[in-house]
Design an enzyme around this catalytic site. Structure first.
Site, PDB file in Angstrom:
ATOM      1  N   ASP A 127      -0.706  -2.547 -13.660  1.00 32.83           N
ATOM      2  CA  ASP A 127      -1.670  -1.168 -14.311  1.00 32.83           C
ATOM      3  C   ASP A 127      -0.806   0.293 -14.829  1.00 32.83           C
ATOM      4  O   ASP A 127      -1.171   0.967 -14.952  1.00 32.83           O
ATOM      5  CB  ASP A 127      -2.572  -1.679 -14.203  1.00 32.83           C
ATOM      6  CG  ASP A 127      -3.309  -2.421 -15.362  1.00 32.83           C
ATOM      7  OD1 ASP A 127      -3.038  -3.794 -15.537  1.00 32.83           O
ATOM      8  OD2 ASP A 127      -4.548  -2.533 -14.818  1.00 32.83           O
ATOM      9  N   ASP A 185       1.112  -0.981  -0.228  1.00 33.21           N
ATOM     10  CA  ASP A 185       0.189   0.053   0.451  1.00 33.21           C
ATOM     11  C   ASP A 185       0.806   1.554   0.210  1.00 33.21           C
ATOM     12  O   ASP A 185       0.559   2.460  -0.744  1.00 33.21           O
ATOM     13  CB  ASP A 185      -0.633   0.232   1.013  1.00 33.21           C
ATOM     14  CG  ASP A 185      -0.042  -0.463   2.685  1.00 33.21           C
ATOM     15  OD1 ASP A 185       1.004  -0.580   2.513  1.00 33.21           O
ATOM     16  OD2 ASP A 185      -1.237  -0.238   3.588  1.00 33.21           O
ATOM     17  N   ASP A 222      -0.183  -7.969 -11.164  1.00 40.42           N
ATOM     18  CA  ASP A 222      -0.814  -7.846 -11.756  1.00 40.42           C
ATOM     19  C   ASP A 222      -1.626  -6.326 -11.489  1.00 40.42           C
ATOM     20  O   ASP A 222      -1.762  -5.266 -12.439  1.00 40.42           O
ATOM     21  CB  ASP A 222      -2.179  -8.347 -11.684  1.00 40.42           C
ATOM     22  CG  ASP A 222      -2.909  -7.694 -12.461  1.00 40.42           C
ATOM     23  OD1 ASP A 222      -2.796  -7.894 -13.290  1.00 40.42           O
ATOM     24  OD2 ASP A 222      -3.948  -8.321 -12.258  1.00 40.42           O
TER      25      ASP A 222
HETATM   26  C1  IPM Z   1      -2.472  -9.634 -16.738  1.00 41.73           C
HETATM   27  C2  IPM Z   1      -4.413  -9.585 -17.071  1.00 41.73           C
HETATM   28  C3  IPM Z   1      -4.552 -11.297 -16.222  1.00 41.73           C
HETATM   29  C4  IPM Z   1      -3.742 -11.095 -15.479  1.00 41.73           C
HETATM   30  C5  IPM Z   1      -5.636 -11.271 -16.848  1.00 41.73           C
HETATM   31  C6  IPM Z   1      -6.121 -11.189 -18.266  1.00 41.73           C
HETATM   32  C7  IPM Z   1      -5.737 -12.650 -15.978  1.00 41.73           C
HETATM   33  O1  IPM Z   1      -4.464  -8.653 -16.133  1.00 41.73           O
HETATM   34  O2  IPM Z   1      -1.909 -10.039 -17.852  1.00 41.73           O
HETATM   35  O3  IPM Z   1      -1.797  -8.413 -16.786  1.00 41.73           O
HETATM   36  O4  IPM Z   1      -4.209 -11.250 -14.112  1.00 41.73           O
HETATM   37  O5  IPM Z   1      -2.543 -11.596 -15.305  1.00 41.73           O
HETATM   38 MN    MN Z   2      -3.506  -7.423 -15.433  1.00 36.26          MN
END
Ligand code: IPM
Ligand code: MN
Ligand code: NAD
Length: 379
Positions: free
Chosen positions: A276, A248, A272
């Protein structure tokens, strides 16, 4: 086998009175399986393929490609997610896989996507999910602060354990006492190899620090193991600073001071989410490439983004993340010249304003891909 450049071989295959001379070194042959998948996947893989063709025309590499149909359409029409036959060919027949994206609103439980993407990650034991985040052009950062450059770090996301193994159960299904359990798995060898990979990368890439992102305060079993293994591995790399941070706080620091990070190592789900966020710091999902690696054994390259159903068919999909993933592939396969050429062409396109709307432009997927492919070929 004896090579032409081998002095002993030269005697055998090219008699000393021969005036044979190589015209150029044989370009490297790379066998690539293309899995365009769903949504914008095929749109961006088409552009990546175009860029690969330019590398071939520029004499930098030889490429053999084969397209695999697996995705939502294939699943809905055949009932097959990833056949055993295709899996075996993807495993044995290629140097690398290039995947677009999987995920389609017509398959709400995402079954095919799990079988294809997670299936390949797990069954090919692609334990490293390598997700670099580099600010290629200062104006692409959404951050207001002036001290955000340079942002240049990589995430080593563990890719075969954590909350992604599918381990768990539903108890008392459909009753008021229903209880769902998803088990997070961390094994000593599994944590050791991803942490070691992060430190090795730091050393070979001239980085001075590795940061562990975890949640050892709230999830003591799994992240306690992560902390212990991290400390053990770190003690073998005295030249690299080892830092631990609760995830966090790490997320907060990524926004506040992203330039302080060099290599981040973390578990599957946390990686993950962080990847992003990292992508968004440097211009968005349209620019974020990734590699899923079992070094020297198997490799799958893909943009970090998904199938983006909200923009499919509009020409708004940015192909740069797929093209930059292709550059990672080319570099890992030994063609650093082609990789450099592709990355430079992407940078030039960004500077020249040849951009899709997500990065402030008005160009289409096709126009951006064509421009980059042309630059790569022109050299
Ligand atoms: C990623 C995607 C995948 C993940 C999904 C589609 C399962 O979000 O490659 O980042 O969670 O790894
Ligand atoms: Mn992802
Ligand atoms: P997403 O990454 O597909 O989209 C998130 C946002 O980013 C959307 O607004 C989208 O328009 C935008 N975006 C994504 N790629 C872009 C690009 N190349 N150019 C411009 N804008 C882009 O994430 P989501 O909406 O959460 O997921 C959609 C589907 O994709 C789901 O089925 C999900 O499971 C799947 N998914 C697959 C992968 C993968 O195959 N590796 C990764 C993430 C999500």
């Amino acid at each position: 086998m004896l090579e032409a450049g081998d002095p002993e071989g030269a005697g055998l295959f090219f008699p000393s009175n021969s005036n044979w001379e190589p015209l150029r070194d044989d370009p490297l042959m790379i066998r690539i399986a293309l899995v365009p998948g769903d949504g914008v996947g095929p749109e961006v893989v088409r552009e990546a393929e175009r860029v690969l063709e330019s590398c071939v025309r520029a004499g930098l590499v030889e490429i053999h490609t084969e397209v695999f149909p697996h995705g939502a359409d294939h699943y809905l029409s055949t009932g097959e997610t990833l056949s055993e036959e295709s899996f075996a060919r993807l495993r044995d027949g290629f140097d690398a896989i290039l995947l677009g994206a999987v995920g389609d609103p017509r398959v709400p439980d995402g079954r095919h996507a799990r079988d294809i993407l997670l299936g390949l990650r797990f069954r090919l034991d692609l334990y490293i999910n390598f997700r670099p985040a580099r600010l290629r052009l200062a104006e692409l950062s959404p951050l207001r602060s002036a001290d955000h450059t340079p942002i240049d770090f990589v995430i080593f996301r563990e890719n075969t354990e954590g909350l992604y193994t599918g381990a768990g159960r539903i108890e008392a299904a459909g009753t008021p006492a229903e209880r769902a359990v998803s088990e997070a798995i961390a094994t000593r060898p599994g944590v050791d190899r991803i942490v070691r990979a992060a430190f090795e990368h730091a050393r070979s890439d001239g980085r001075s620090k590795v940061t562990l992102g975890d949640k050892a305060n709230a999830v003591p079993h799994v992240y306690g193991l992560w902390r212990r293994v991290f400390a053990e591995v770190a003690s073998e790399y005295e030249d690299i600073e080892a830092e631990t941070m609760y995830v966090d706080a790490l997320a907060m620091q990524l926004v506040r001071a992203p330039g302080r990070f060099e290599v981040i190592v973390t578990s599957n789900l946390l990686g993950d989410i962080l990847s992003d966020l990292a992508a968004e710091l440097v211009g968005g999902m349209g620019l974020a490439p990734s590699a899923n690696l079992n070094p020297g054994v198997h490799a799958l390259y893909e943009p970090v983004h998904g199938s983006a159903p909200d923009i499919v068919g509009t020409g708004a999909a940015n192909p740069m993340a797929a093209i930059l993933s292709t550059a990672l592939l080319l570099r890992d396969e030994g063609s650093s010249e082609a990789a450099d050429r592709v990355e430079e062409a992407v940078d030039e396109a960004l500077r020249a304003g040849i951009r899709t709307p997500d990065v402030g432009g008005t160009r289409t997927t096709d126009e951006v891909g064509a421009w980059i492919a042309h630059r790569v070929e022109a050299g």
